[in-house]
Design an enzyme around this catalytic site. Structure first.
Site, PDB file in Angstrom:
ATOM      1  N   LYS A 107      56.325  52.197 -18.099  1.00  0.00           N
ATOM      2  CA  LYS A 107      56.653  50.965 -18.835  1.00  0.00           C
ATOM      3  C   LYS A 107      56.309  49.780 -17.959  1.00  0.00           C
ATOM      4  CE  LYS A 107      58.684  49.597 -22.760  1.00  0.00           C
ATOM      5  NZ  LYS A 107      58.873  50.293 -24.031  1.00  0.00           N
ATOM      6  N   ASP A 147      54.886  46.331 -26.656  1.00  0.00           N
ATOM      7  CA  ASP A 147      56.356  46.411 -26.795  1.00  0.00           C
ATOM      8  C   ASP A 147      56.797  45.005 -27.210  1.00  0.00           C
ATOM      9  OD1 ASP A 147      58.799  48.180 -26.324  1.00  0.00           O
ATOM     10  OD2 ASP A 147      59.313  46.527 -25.006  1.00  0.00           O
TER      11      ASP A 147
HETATM   12  N1  NAI Z   1      56.658  48.016 -30.783  1.00  0.00           N
HETATM   13  C1  NAI Z   1      56.821  49.323 -30.665  1.00  0.00           C
HETATM   14  O1  NAI Z   1      55.941  50.108 -31.058  1.00  0.00           O
HETATM   15  C2  NAI Z   1      58.059  49.889 -30.084  1.00  0.00           C
HETATM   16  C3  NAI Z   1      59.159  49.113 -29.820  1.00  0.00           C
HETATM   17  N2  NAI Z   1      60.322  49.709 -29.437  1.00  0.00           N
HETATM   18  C4  NAI Z   1      61.521  48.925 -29.189  1.00  0.00           C
HETATM   19  O2  NAI Z   1      61.924  48.274 -30.378  1.00  0.00           O
HETATM   20  C5  NAI Z   1      62.584  47.035 -30.051  1.00  0.00           C
HETATM   21  C6  NAI Z   1      61.887  45.893 -30.775  1.00  0.00           C
HETATM   22  O3  NAI Z   1      60.528  45.871 -30.388  1.00  0.00           O
HETATM   23  P1  NAI Z   1      59.399  45.102 -31.233  1.00  0.00           P
HETATM   24  O4  NAI Z   1      59.762  45.109 -32.667  1.00  0.00           O
HETATM   25  O5  NAI Z   1      58.115  45.646 -30.796  1.00  0.00           O
HETATM   26  O6  NAI Z   1      59.549  43.642 -30.655  1.00  0.00           O
HETATM   27  P2  NAI Z   1      59.236  42.240 -31.357  1.00  0.00           P
HETATM   28  O7  NAI Z   1      59.040  41.283 -30.268  1.00  0.00           O
HETATM   29  O8  NAI Z   1      58.152  42.413 -32.371  1.00  0.00           O
HETATM   30  O9  NAI Z   1      60.596  41.921 -32.154  1.00  0.00           O
HETATM   31  C7  NAI Z   1      61.830  41.758 -31.546  1.00  0.00           C
HETATM   32  C8  NAI Z   1      62.786  41.208 -32.589  1.00  0.00           C
HETATM   33  O10 NAI Z   1      64.123  41.180 -32.062  1.00  0.00           O
HETATM   34  C9  NAI Z   1      64.689  39.892 -32.354  1.00  0.00           C
HETATM   35  N3  NAI Z   1      65.798  39.614 -31.442  1.00  0.00           N
HETATM   36  C10 NAI Z   1      65.764  39.257 -30.147  1.00  0.00           C
HETATM   37  N4  NAI Z   1      67.006  39.074 -29.678  1.00  0.00           N
HETATM   38  C11 NAI Z   1      67.857  39.358 -30.711  1.00  0.00           C
HETATM   39  C12 NAI Z   1      69.259  39.372 -30.860  1.00  0.00           C
HETATM   40  N5  NAI Z   1      70.068  39.075 -29.848  1.00  0.00           N
HETATM   41  N6  NAI Z   1      69.794  39.688 -32.065  1.00  0.00           N
HETATM   42  C13 NAI Z   1      68.987  40.009 -33.103  1.00  0.00           C
HETATM   43  N7  NAI Z   1      67.644  40.027 -33.007  1.00  0.00           N
HETATM   44  C14 NAI Z   1      67.088  39.699 -31.830  1.00  0.00           C
HETATM   45  C15 NAI Z   1      63.525  38.948 -32.264  1.00  0.00           C
HETATM   46  O11 NAI Z   1      63.787  37.700 -32.885  1.00  0.00           O
HETATM   47  C16 NAI Z   1      62.470  39.763 -33.008  1.00  0.00           C
HETATM   48  O12 NAI Z   1      62.653  39.638 -34.402  1.00  0.00           O
HETATM   49  C17 NAI Z   1      62.551  46.957 -28.523  1.00  0.00           C
HETATM   50  O13 NAI Z   1      63.719  47.553 -28.020  1.00  0.00           O
HETATM   51  C18 NAI Z   1      61.356  47.825 -28.169  1.00  0.00           C
HETATM   52  O14 NAI Z   1      61.402  48.312 -26.856  1.00  0.00           O
HETATM   53  C19 NAI Z   1      60.428  51.057 -29.299  1.00  0.00           C
HETATM   54  C20 NAI Z   1      59.361  51.870 -29.524  1.00  0.00           C
HETATM   55  C21 NAI Z   1      58.056  51.344 -29.842  1.00  0.00           C
HETATM   56  O1  AKG Z   2      53.051  53.236 -27.844  1.00  0.00           O
HETATM   57  C1  AKG Z   2      53.366  53.502 -26.701  1.00  0.00           C
HETATM   58  O2  AKG Z   2      52.644  54.048 -25.915  1.00  0.00           O
HETATM   59  C2  AKG Z   2      54.745  53.194 -26.164  1.00  0.00           C
HETATM   60  C3  AKG Z   2      55.633  52.415 -27.041  1.00  0.00           C
HETATM   61  C4  AKG Z   2      56.859  52.039 -26.260  1.00  0.00           C
HETATM   62  O3  AKG Z   2      56.783  51.254 -25.355  1.00  0.00           O
HETATM   63  C5  AKG Z   2      58.132  52.663 -26.557  1.00  0.00           C
HETATM   64  O4  AKG Z   2      58.167  53.686 -27.242  1.00  0.00           O
HETATM   65  O5  AKG Z   2      59.150  52.152 -26.098  1.00  0.00           O
END
Ligand code: NAI
Ligand code: AKG
Length: 417
Positions: A107, A147
């Site tokens: 990460k 992420d």
């Molecule tokens: N993008 C991906 O493919 C993956 C993401 N994740 C996890 O999913 C989570 C979200 O990631 P993404 O959607 O990619 O990020 P993103 O940046 O697209 O979205 C994050 C969202 O969380 C909101 N947010 C931030 N602080 C907040 C709070 N205190 N209360 C409510 N909402 C809040 C933001 O306004 C935004 O809508 C993270 O924990 C990330 O590590 C896990 C696996 C894969």
């Molecule tokens: O797509 C990936 O390789 C990793 C996504 C990621 O950062 C996560 O699963 O938390």
């Protein structure tokens, strides 16, 4: 100190420890897995638009590569710390193990609020980070991905910069790329889609019908928005959504496609005209719903609010949203929690499919990718559910038990202990 300040790396270590104990694993297994194999800290000087130079701190943590190359996203956020990145890389090792894909865990992160940067500054920072970590990444070594606050465009810049830094054009060195530049169809949707599938399968297990079931989703970025789209497609009603700005409520269901369009134009959900109420964002977790899908950041479900949670199912789209203390409370309440390393594994699963397509210089259709994703995740869900029943543990412990065994077997065969 409040629970919000809990050190997530210590949480990750304790989760691994708990499952190693339950498995009766050789003590060497925890000894090896408790720390990442390598953590790189970099300082990235960026020429800002006003002519000054600003130095940003970034990290890449490589937790374990016994099974295959390190794999995991890169986060741009002002609260990034080395310990957070170490925790996230630890979770990646076991997430890949849960779905049985040939990767270890990695990460990365940069301490930055990207909303304060111009597009040019963002590009220079992304390129600077790719250059700085280029000696330790590679298509068969360590494969970053998006992420929080990173996306396909940033991945494309990083592939280009990696090419310039090393002379090697390896599109598979990063995943989550745009579809018209070596990306995979269905990667953008994958994490939210998977979190919805896992909520659906948990509902089946407890005899809850998804038709009309109420859902609250915390976070409306990549993961939260697609979790909302797909759970609604499966028949449920998304009655509350929050993001950094506020919490929107509509008792007969929010119009998700309209909210997606609204956030494309306005970035945040605040001000969405078709909502019934706008509340403080922290009110979402304890709302009276059937299913809760946290898709924001760590330490959101804590000892302070877990006792008031009304949902019967939690599908962790986010990484580390639940603290150790909260886990115990949710267990006592009989809530079924699908843990992050399973519920959000759809992202890395489709990243794996992207990488395979890159190595083959071939592409699969959207339907083929989603079908393969669903197969892997449903299989993992059933195996973990079986282990949970067999050992009388919760799904998190069961998921770690299954995954640790896979990683431990690989380490043993390689002679690491
Ligand atoms: N993008 C991906 O493919 C993956 C993401 N994740 C996890 O999913 C989570 C979200 O990631 P993404 O959607 O990619 O990020 P993103 O940046 O697209 O979205 C994050 C969202 O969380 C909101 N947010 C931030 N602080 C907040 C709070 N205190 N209360 C409510 N909402 C809040 C933001 O306004 C935004 O809508 C993270 O924990 C990330 O590590 C896990 C696996 C894969
Ligand atoms: O797509 C990936 O390789 C990793 C996504 C990621 O950062 C996560 O699963 O938390």
């Amino acid at each position: 100190m409040g629970e919000k300040h809990i050190n997530v790396f210590e949480t990750a270590q304790q989760q691994v420890r708990q499952a190693c104990d339950k498995l009766g694993a050789d003590p060497a297994v925890y000894e090896i897995l408790k720390n990442p194999m390598r953590v790189l800290e970099v300082a990235i000087p960026v020429k800002m638009d006003d002519g000054t130079v600003k130095s940003f701190i970034g990290y890449r943590s490589q937790h374990n590569d016994a099974v295959g190359p390190f794999k995991g996203g890169v986060r741009f956020h002002p609260d990034v710390t080395m310990d957070e990145v170490k925790a996230l890389s630890t979770w990646m090792t076991f997430k890949c193990g849960v779905v049985g894909i040939p990767y270890g865990g990695g990460k990365g992160g940069i301490v930055v609020d990207p909303s304060e940067l111009s597009q040019g500054e963002l590009e220079r920072l992304s390129r600077g980070f790719a250059r700085a970590i280029s000696p330790i990444i590679g298509e068969r070594v360590d494969i970053p991905a998006p992420d929080v606050n990173t996306n396909g465009q940033i991945m494309a810049w990083m592939v280009d910069e990696y090419h310039k830094a090393t002379g090697r054009f390896e599109p598979g060195v990063l995943t989550g790329k745009p579809v018209n530049f070596y990306g995979s169809l269905a990667r953008t949707e994958a994490t939210g889609y998977g979190a919805a599938i896992m909520a659906r399968d948990a509902a089946k297990k407890i005899g809850m019908s998804l038709q009309g079931a109420t859902v609250a989703i915390q976070g409306f970025g990549n993961v939260g928005s697609y979790a909302a789209v797909y759970i609604e497609e499966m028949g449920a009603k998304v009655v509350a959504v929050s993001d950094a700005s506020c919490c929107l409520v509509k008792e007969d269901g929010l119009d998700i496609p309209a909210l997606v369009e609204y956030t494309k134009a306005n970035k945040l959900i605040k001000g969405f005209p078709a909502a019934q109420k706008e509340l403080d964002r922290n009110q979402l977790v304890t709302m009276d719903v059937d299913i809760l899908i946290p898709c924001a950041l760590e330490n959101q479900i804590t000892a302070e609010n877990a006792g008031n949670i009304k949902a019967k199912i939690i599908s962790e789209g986010a990484n580390g949203p639940t603290t150790l203390e909260a886990d115990k409370i949710l267990d006592e309440k009989g809530i079924v929690l699908v843990p992050d390393i399973l519920a959000n594994a759809g992202g890395v699963t489709v990243s794996y499919f992207e990488w395979v397509q890159n190595l083959m210089r071939y592409t699969w259709t959207f339907e083929e990718v989603q079908e393969k994703q669903e197969q892997l995740m449903v299989k993992a869900f059933e195996e973990i559910w079986g282990l949970k029943e067999e050992h009388g543990v919760n799904m998190r412990v069961a998921a770690y038990m299954m995954s640790i065994k896979r990683v431990a077997d690989a380490m043993k065969l390689r002679g690491w202990y």
